[in-house]
Write an enzyme that holds these catalytic residues in place. Structure first.
Site, PDB file in Angstrom:
ATOM      1  N   CYS A 165      11.167 -96.384  35.800  1.00  0.00           N
ATOM      2  CA  CYS A 165      11.629 -95.248  35.001  1.00  0.00           C
ATOM      3  C   CYS A 165      10.645 -94.835  33.918  1.00  0.00           C
ATOM      4  O   CYS A 165      10.885 -93.862  33.225  1.00  0.00           O
ATOM      5  CB  CYS A 165      12.977 -95.575  34.356  1.00  0.00           C
ATOM      6  SG  CYS A 165      12.959 -97.073  33.340  1.00  0.00           S
ATOM      7  N   GLU A 212      19.513 -95.945  40.234  1.00  0.00           N
ATOM      8  CA  GLU A 212      19.714 -95.958  38.776  1.00  0.00           C
ATOM      9  C   GLU A 212      18.410 -95.609  38.088  1.00  0.00           C
ATOM     10  O   GLU A 212      17.328 -95.955  38.577  1.00  0.00           O
ATOM     11  CB  GLU A 212      20.199 -97.350  38.346  1.00  0.00           C
ATOM     12  CG  GLU A 212      20.520 -97.514  36.874  1.00  0.00           C
ATOM     13  CD  GLU A 212      19.398 -98.170  36.065  1.00  0.00           C
ATOM     14  OE1 GLU A 212      19.656 -98.544  34.904  1.00  0.00           O
ATOM     15  OE2 GLU A 212      18.263 -98.311  36.589  1.00  0.00           O
ATOM     16  N   ARG A 255      23.798 -98.493  26.211  1.00  0.00           N
ATOM     17  CA  ARG A 255      22.738 -98.348  27.210  1.00  0.00           C
ATOM     18  C   ARG A 255      23.148 -97.266  28.204  1.00  0.00           C
ATOM     19  O   ARG A 255      23.887 -97.517  29.160  1.00  0.00           O
ATOM     20  CB  ARG A 255      22.490 -99.675  27.939  1.00  0.00           C
ATOM     21  CG  ARG A 255      21.246 -99.700  28.821  1.00  0.00           C
ATOM     22  CD  ARG A 255      21.103-101.057  29.489  1.00  0.00           C
ATOM     23  NE  ARG A 255      19.837-101.181  30.192  1.00  0.00           N
ATOM     24  CZ  ARG A 255      18.694-101.609  29.650  1.00  0.00           C
ATOM     25  NH1 ARG A 255      18.663-101.974  28.382  1.00  0.00           N
ATOM     26  NH2 ARG A 255      17.586-101.701  30.362  1.00  0.00           N
ATOM     27  N   ARG A 257      22.564 -94.819  31.198  1.00  0.00           N
ATOM     28  CA  ARG A 257      21.735 -94.728  32.385  1.00  0.00           C
ATOM     29  C   ARG A 257      22.357 -93.747  33.370  1.00  0.00           C
ATOM     30  O   ARG A 257      23.571 -93.601  33.437  1.00  0.00           O
ATOM     31  CB  ARG A 257      21.581 -96.097  33.052  1.00  0.00           C
ATOM     32  CG  ARG A 257      20.726 -97.090  32.239  1.00  0.00           C
ATOM     33  CD  ARG A 257      19.302 -96.602  32.137  1.00  0.00           C
ATOM     34  NE  ARG A 257      18.411 -97.540  31.471  1.00  0.00           N
ATOM     35  CZ  ARG A 257      18.137 -97.542  30.171  1.00  0.00           C
ATOM     36  NH1 ARG A 257      18.738 -96.654  29.383  1.00  0.00           N
ATOM     37  NH2 ARG A 257      17.301 -98.396  29.648  1.00  0.00           N
TER      38      ARG A 257
END
Length: 432
Positions: A165, A212, A255, A257
């Site tokens: 990412c 993800e 977090r 995502r």
């Protein structure tokens, strides 16, 4: 614990009580990947492992793939047993492959749902050690290489993975721009990895994919990057649904995502889609105190030098009107997002301590922060509990790069139910 896997070299084996050197002749990495994958899956795609086993039979005084795999594992991890072994062949609810596997967040989540992993790849050598220690499969390497791609079995139900990412993250893009480097799909080393996923999907036509990434993927390059991703899947004749979900519902960590799911429209109705609103989010509020160890070694407490530096750094940036600086955690709430740079100073999540400097999370706490079972922090069972066979610095990198495992499991559960409703999987629970 072994520091690195290489064939025919001396490896330093470190434990709490001794340091010694001995010669361990391990199979080469590709050989070990083939051996362990054949051992765990029995898939004829890896039948070459029998020939490989014959080459190592004399060294290991063993005659079978299973014996060699078990001996290598016990030598590398000092007699440990695999905490999260694969689902037995024939007892699985579905099959999947694990790309950009890291330390196995997708693997553990889908395996908990009765899935059997047929293939896994990861390029980082230290992450491979952690993966091998916990699941018994040694990952294949760089997925951009034909020799690795050709190792993927022909048929599997789900392709999953958290593809790199950095090209899409806020911090990664800012750094690359400042250095005059490309980012996004223009990043020659990382950005184009997405297209290797597309190639694998096009060739193998899994029933579904499950990916993800960082939330900034949606907005990167004025949303052009995400548009390319969506269009690529649509051109492959797959549905495409996504949602940004905060891991704080499952672990005491903020977090966010993006989760992406799609189905093969050549196998299912063209109107098929994934409904993220069906995912069950826990109502109980998480708190950081719940994953902290009772006794922590002094080495995790910040030195006076580092603590003073972080405070001065924060003051300097506060004067400029920005929010850069350390994060002193609220133990009754959720933490900031742990990152792969946590090993440097722990600045984003510091644990306050009465009468002394704050401390970093321990590696076990970092693992629990991502939802991995760690005895006795978040599970009362000594087995299974995640093994951490690498140094603290490598462990911090690995957990900072990991997915929130229980979030992946929650989405995975709805994915499996959706496939069943569409007739893509049997409705019986073989693994139960």
């Amino acid at each position: 614990m072994p520091l690195i896997l290489k064939a025919g070299v001396k490896v330093t084996v470190i434990s709490k009580t001794r340091i010694k050197r001995k010669t361990l002749k391990f199979p080469e990495e590709l050989d070990l990947a083939l051996l362990t994958h054949y051992h765990s899956t029995g898939d004829l795609h890896y039948v070459e492992a029998k020939e490989i086993a014959a080459r190592y039979a004399e060294d290991f005084n063993a005659n079978s793939v299973a014996e060699i795999c078990e001996l290598v594992y016990k030598r590398m991890f000092e007699g440990a047993t695999i905490p999260f072994p694969p689902v037995d062949k024939g007892k699985e609810n579905f099959t999947f492959i694990d790309l950009f596997a890291g330390i196995g967040g997708f693997r553990m989540a889908l395996q908990n749902l009765g899935g059997r992993c047929l293939f896994t790849s990861e390029w980082d050598r230290y992450s491979k050690q952690t993966y091998f220690a916990n699941y018994g499969d040694y990952p294949f390497g760089d997925i951009t290489k034909d020799i690795v791609k050709n190792s993927i079995p022909n048929k599997f139900d789900i392709l999953c993975g958290g593809f790199p990412c950095q090209p899409f993250s806020i911090a990664g893009v800012s750094k690359k721009i400042s250095l005059g480097k490309n980012h996004g799909f223009a990043d020659e080393k990382q950005g184009n990895l997405f297209f290797h996923i597309a190639d694998i999907i096009d060739k193998h036509r899994p029933k579904a994919f499950f990916l993800e990434n960082v939330k900034n993927l949606v907005s990167h390059d004025k949303k052009k990057t995400f548009a390319v991703i969506r269009e690529t899947f649509e051109e492959l004749d797959y549905s495409f649904d996504f949602k940004v979900i905060d891991g704080k519902y499952f672990v005491p960590q903020h977090r966010e995502r993006i989760l992406m799911v799609g189905f093969d429209r050549k196998q299912f109705a063209t109107t098929s889609h994934f409904d993220f609103s069906n995912i069950s989010l826990p109502e109980k509020k998480q708190n950081l105190q719940s994953i902290l160890e009772n006794e922590v070694e002094p080495k995790y407490t910040l030195s006076d030098k580092l603590w003073n530096y972080l405070q001065d750094y924060a003051k300097k940036h506060a004067a400029k009107g920005n929010g850069f600086g350390y994060g002193l955690a609220n133990l009754d709430g959720v933490s900031r997002t742990i990152s792969a740079r946590y090993y440097k100073d722990g600045a984003e999540i510091l644990i306050p301590q009465e009468g002394k400097n704050p401390r970093r999370l321990t590696p076990k706490e970092a693992a629990a922060l991502q939802g991995y079972p760690i005895y006795p922090i978040n599970t009362d069972k000594e087995q299974p509990s995640l093994l951490i066979p690498v140094s603290d610095n490598q462990a911090y990198r690995q957990f900072g790069n990991s997915v929130v495992m229980p979030l992946i499991q929650a989405v995975g559960e709805e994915l499996i139910q959706t496939l069943r409703r569409m007739g893509g999987l049997e409705k019986t629970d073989k693994a139960a």
